[in-house]
Design a protein around this motif. Sequence first.
Motif, short mmCIF file in Angstrom:
data_model
loop_
_atom_site.label_atom_id
_atom_site.label_comp_id
_atom_site.label_asym_id
_atom_site.label_seq_id
_atom_site.Cartn_x
_atom_site.Cartn_y
_atom_site.Cartn_z
N ALA A 214 0.83 -1.21 0.00
CA ALA A 214 0.00 0.00 0.00
C ALA A 214 0.86 1.26 0.00
N GLY A 215 1.99 1.22 0.71
CA GLY A 215 2.88 2.38 0.72
C GLY A 215 3.50 2.64 -0.62
N ALA A 216 3.94 1.58 -1.30
CA ALA A 216 4.52 1.77 -2.63
C ALA A 216 3.48 2.28 -3.61
N ALA A 217 2.25 1.79 -3.49
CA ALA A 217 1.18 2.28 -4.37
C ALA A 217 0.90 3.76 -4.12
N LYS A 218 0.88 4.17 -2.85
CA LYS A 218 0.65 5.58 -2.54
C LYS A 218 1.80 6.43 -3.05
N ALA A 219 3.03 5.95 -2.91
CA ALA A 219 4.19 6.69 -3.42
C ALA A 219 4.11 6.85 -4.93
N ALA A 220 3.70 5.79 -5.63
CA ALA A 220 3.57 5.88 -7.08
C ALA A 220 2.53 6.93 -7.47
N GLU A 221 1.46 7.01 -6.68
CA GLU A 221 0.42 8.01 -6.94
C GLU A 221 0.95 9.43 -6.77
N ALA A 222 1.90 9.61 -5.85
CA ALA A 222 2.40 10.94 -5.53
C ALA A 222 3.62 11.35 -6.35
N LEU A 223 4.19 10.45 -7.12
CA LEU A 223 5.42 10.74 -7.85
C LEU A 223 5.16 11.13 -9.29
N ARG A 224 5.94 12.08 -9.77
CA ARG A 224 5.98 12.37 -11.20
C ARG A 224 6.63 11.18 -11.93
#
Length: 274
Positions: A129-139
């Motif tokens: 879930a953390g990696a998915a959230k990071a992907a959502e927040a990254l350019r």
Amino acid sequence: MPTIPPERARLSQLEPHRARHIAESFGSDPERYDRARPRYPDAMVERIVADTPGNDVLDVGIGTGIAARQFQAVGCSVLGVEADTRMAEWARKRGLQVEVAKFEAWAPADRLFDAVVSGQTWHWVDPVAGAAKAAEALRPGGRLAVFWNAGQPSPDVAEAFAEVYRRVAPDWPASPRSTTAVDGYSVLCTRAADGMREVGAFGEPEQWRFDWERPYTRDEWLDQLPTTGLHTQLPPAKLAEALAGVGAAIDAFGGAFTMRYTTLAVTATRAGAA
């Protein structure tokens, strides 16, 4: 001192991100935490920044802002996410922007960042879930970098510390003879990398390693100990006994020792056209 930090032991039986009572215990003394906890190698911070498309950084589990200030020092703009309101308030009073939330539930609100970083914290985040959230927040082309300091004293110092904990906290599952701090943190690195792969939004994760040393006086080490792992969960009498025993062990080595640190980072680039 146990060689493997006890909150990271037996990861096959305990997923650290589910141990919220430990994760949320570090804010009990943010002043001590900020003063005593080790910083991160400048070379690592500079490498992360050099390998990102810009200077907008999201710091997951910003705590008191130890890593955030290092990124600010090389020209980055940092926004923190922190689940502990006490830690968040401490960081805000020192000029950092912090939003209070568990990272898995945090809302980027269409904001995009060049890097998502997390120092000594990612094991408290669900790795997928953390990696998915990071992907959502990254350019696209942005970098996720999660990292830990693994400390390892010399074998004689490690054994002297371990003897104290065998007496004071015999249930702590750590043995200086069987494994090292780097081994324990390598397990966390593997879990982080697997989470990044499972999300499918990143390139192949890399692991970076930075070796360095820091000398500690007796008072410096005893100042730091109550901010770590299950020390925050020890009853006051047991904590006092542990500190007295460790202090006596350091005195026997001349009142100081050198901690060898390895900083391990797991990092991957957000897929997509830059």
